[in-house]
Structure formats: structure tokens, C-alpha cells
Design a protein around this motif. Structure first.
Motif, PDB file in Angstrom:
ATOM      1  N   MET A   1       7.300  -3.816  -5.814  1.00  9.20           N
ATOM      2  CA  MET A   1       8.736  -3.880  -6.088  1.00  9.20           C
ATOM      3  C   MET A   1       9.077  -3.183  -7.401  1.00  9.20           C
ATOM      4  O   MET A   1      10.087  -2.482  -7.491  1.00  9.20           O
ATOM      5  CB  MET A   1       9.211  -5.330  -6.096  1.00  9.20           C
ATOM      6  N   LYS A   2       8.243  -3.363  -8.415  1.00  9.47           N
ATOM      7  CA  LYS A   2       8.497  -2.709  -9.702  1.00  9.47           C
ATOM      8  C   LYS A   2       8.482  -1.189  -9.543  1.00  9.47           C
ATOM      9  O   LYS A   2       9.382  -0.495 -10.019  1.00  9.47           O
ATOM     10  CB  LYS A   2       7.446  -3.143 -10.725  1.00  9.47           C
ATOM     11  N   VAL A   3       7.468  -0.679  -8.861  1.00  8.04           N
ATOM     12  CA  VAL A   3       7.370   0.774  -8.657  1.00  8.04           C
ATOM     13  C   VAL A   3       8.542   1.265  -7.812  1.00  8.04           C
ATOM     14  O   VAL A   3       9.113   2.329  -8.086  1.00  8.04           O
ATOM     15  CB  VAL A   3       6.011   1.134  -8.023  1.00  8.04           C
ATOM     16  N   ALA A   4       8.938   0.496  -6.809  1.00  8.73           N
ATOM     17  CA  ALA A   4      10.067   0.893  -5.956  1.00  8.73           C
ATOM     18  C   ALA A   4      11.350   0.987  -6.775  1.00  8.73           C
ATOM     19  O   ALA A   4      12.093   1.978  -6.680  1.00  8.73           O
ATOM     20  CB  ALA A   4      10.226  -0.102  -4.808  1.00  8.73           C
ATOM     21  N   VAL A   5      11.631  -0.022  -7.586  1.00  9.46           N
ATOM     22  CA  VAL A   5      12.841  -0.022  -8.419  1.00  9.46           C
ATOM     23  C   VAL A   5      12.802   1.145  -9.401  1.00  9.46           C
ATOM     24  O   VAL A   5      13.796   1.852  -9.573  1.00  9.46           O
ATOM     25  CB  VAL A   5      12.995  -1.375  -9.148  1.00  9.46           C
ATOM     26  N   GLU A   6      11.653   1.363 -10.042  1.00 13.43           N
ATOM     27  CA  GLU A   6      11.525   2.472 -10.994  1.00 13.43           C
ATOM     28  C   GLU A   6      11.689   3.830 -10.318  1.00 13.43           C
ATOM     29  O   GLU A   6      12.036   4.810 -10.970  1.00 13.43           O
ATOM     30  CB  GLU A   6      10.169   2.414 -11.699  1.00 13.43           C
ATOM     31  N   SER A   7      11.436   3.882  -9.004  1.00 15.67           N
ATOM     32  CA  SER A   7      11.570   5.132  -8.252  1.00 15.67           C
ATOM     33  C   SER A   7      12.941   5.285  -7.615  1.00 15.67           C
ATOM     34  O   SER A   7      13.167   6.211  -6.827  1.00 15.67           O
ATOM     35  CB  SER A   7      10.482   5.196  -7.172  1.00 15.67           C
ATOM     36  N   GLY A   8      13.861   4.367  -7.915  1.00 12.81           N
ATOM     37  CA  GLY A   8      15.225   4.483  -7.414  1.00 12.81           C
ATOM     38  C   GLY A   8      15.468   3.854  -6.060  1.00 12.81           C
ATOM     39  O   GLY A   8      16.448   4.175  -5.384  1.00 12.81           O
ATOM     40  N   HIS A   9      14.601   2.956  -5.648  1.00 15.21           N
ATOM     41  CA  HIS A   9      14.749   2.302  -4.348  1.00 15.21           C
ATOM     42  C   HIS A   9      15.248   0.868  -4.521  1.00 15.21           C
ATOM     43  O   HIS A   9      15.270   0.328  -5.621  1.00 15.21           O
ATOM     44  CB  HIS A   9      13.419   2.303  -3.601  1.00 15.21           C
ATOM     45  N   ILE A  10      15.609   0.280  -3.414  1.00 14.68           N
ATOM     46  CA  ILE A  10      15.987  -1.136  -3.371  1.00 14.68           C
ATOM     47  C   ILE A  10      14.741  -1.896  -2.952  1.00 14.68           C
ATOM     48  O   ILE A  10      14.139  -1.578  -1.920  1.00 14.68           O
ATOM     49  CB  ILE A  10      17.136  -1.364  -2.371  1.00 14.68           C
ATOM     50  N   ALA A  11      14.349  -2.885  -3.722  1.00 18.28           N
ATOM     51  CA  ALA A  11      13.112  -3.610  -3.431  1.00 18.28           C
ATOM     52  C   ALA A  11      13.398  -5.056  -3.053  1.00 18.28           C
ATOM     53  O   ALA A  11      14.214  -5.719  -3.685  1.00 18.28           O
ATOM     54  CB  ALA A  11      12.191  -3.568  -4.649  1.00 18.28           C
ATOM     55  N   ARG A  12      12.713  -5.508  -2.022  1.00 19.48           N
ATOM     56  CA  ARG A  12      12.780  -6.901  -1.595  1.00 19.48           C
ATOM     57  C   ARG A  12      11.354  -7.371  -1.358  1.00 19.48           C
ATOM     58  O   ARG A  12      10.556  -6.675  -0.729  1.00 19.48           O
ATOM     59  CB  ARG A  12      13.578  -7.061  -0.298  1.00 19.48           C
ATOM     60  N   GLY A  13      11.046  -8.546  -1.865  1.00 20.06           N
ATOM     61  CA  GLY A  13       9.702  -9.069  -1.684  1.00 20.06           C
ATOM     62  C   GLY A  13       9.717 -10.564  -1.492  1.00 20.06           C
ATOM     63  O   GLY A  13      10.670 -11.245  -1.871  1.00 20.06           O
ATOM     64  N   PHE A  14       8.652 -11.062  -0.904  1.00 15.91           N
ATOM     65  CA  PHE A  14       8.510 -12.490  -0.631  1.00 15.91           C
ATOM     66  C   PHE A  14       7.086 -12.900  -0.947  1.00 15.91           C
ATOM     67  O   PHE A  14       6.155 -12.103  -0.824  1.00 15.91           O
ATOM     68  CB  PHE A  14       8.803 -12.786   0.847  1.00 15.91           C
ATOM     69  N   ASP A  15       6.917 -14.146  -1.326  1.00 13.14           N
ATOM     70  CA  ASP A  15       5.584 -14.697  -1.532  1.00 13.14           C
ATOM     71  C   ASP A  15       5.687 -16.211  -1.500  1.00 13.14           C
ATOM     72  O   ASP A  15       6.732 -16.772  -1.854  1.00 13.14           O
ATOM     73  CB  ASP A  15       4.992 -14.232  -2.867  1.00 13.14           C
TER      74      ASP A  15
END
Length: 122
Positions: A42-56
Motif C-alpha cells: 500500500m505504501k509503494v502504491a500510494v507513493e506511485s500515485g495509486h489508490i491503495a486498499r488493504g486488509f489484514d
């Protein structure tokens, strides 16, 4: 030098692997990480300009992911840091309270006091 991880999370994914997996996505793509762990994808996705969603299912993993992907206002952080330093300089040493030293229960990142402090920053 890459930033240090905020917690010694087991089985941490290397940022480079996450980047390789998402580098060819179109701008603003939604990246879903169903087992987000410490939030590297998610961190890499956000830094790359994407929308990130994660679950755990691990509450510590959820907290780490939230911290990893939370936007920090640099100006506000600097101002707050300067205020903390000023207050610390004006506090007599015999009046200082250091809970991470003075309280043996809070010597671990996973202690309830540290977790409460991290949650309060979100």
C-alpha cells in the motif's frame, strides 16, 4: 539510504518487489492487498500515485499499514517538533516524565501504551 521500518514486522515484503508488481499499472489504479501485513504494498502504491486498499486480521498489521500510508503535513510536523523541543528545553530535568524508561510495561513497541500513542496519531 532507505527509510528504516517503523516496526520489526515478521515477513516484511521488500519494497522493490511491490514496486515491480505495480510499476506498469495506469495512473490512479486501485491496488488491493488482501493480506497487507505492515503495508509495504500500500505504501509503494500510494507513493506511485495509486489508490491503495488493504486488509489484514492482525491488529498490529492494520495499525502499521495505517501509519505507513498516512499523509504527514511536513510544515505541521516541523512546527510541532519545534514546539516539543522548546517545551523540553524549558522543563527541569527533575520534572521530566519518560514513560518508555519509567514504566517497565512500555519498553516494547507492542505495549498497550505505545499502541495507544500510535493510534492517537492517526
Amino acid at each position: 539510504m532507505p527509510p528504516r521500518p517503523i516496526h520489526p514486522f515478521p515477513a516484511r515484503m521488500a519494497s522493490e518487489l511491490a514496486f515491480q508488481a505495480i510499476k506498469d499499472l495506469p495512473d490512479g489504479a486501485i491496488v488491493l492487498d488482501p493480506m497487507s501485513g505492515s503495508g509495504t504494498v500500500m505504501k509503494v502504491a500510494v507513493e506511485s500515485g495509486h489508490i491503495a486498499r488493504g486488509f489484514d486480521v492482525d491488529p498490529m498489521a492494520v495499525l502499521l499499514s495505517q501509519v505507513q500510508t498516512h499523509h504527514v503535513d511536513d510544515k505541521a510536523m516541523i512546527e510541532t517538533s519545534e514546539n516539543i523541543i522548546k517545551e523540553a528545553q524549558q522543563t527541569p530535568l527533575n520534572k521530566a516524565i519518560l514513560p518508555w524508561i519509567d514504566n517497565p510495561c512500555s519498553r516494547s513497541w507492542s505495549s498497550p501504551l505505545i499502541n495507544l500513542e500510535l493510534f492517537s496519531r492517526l
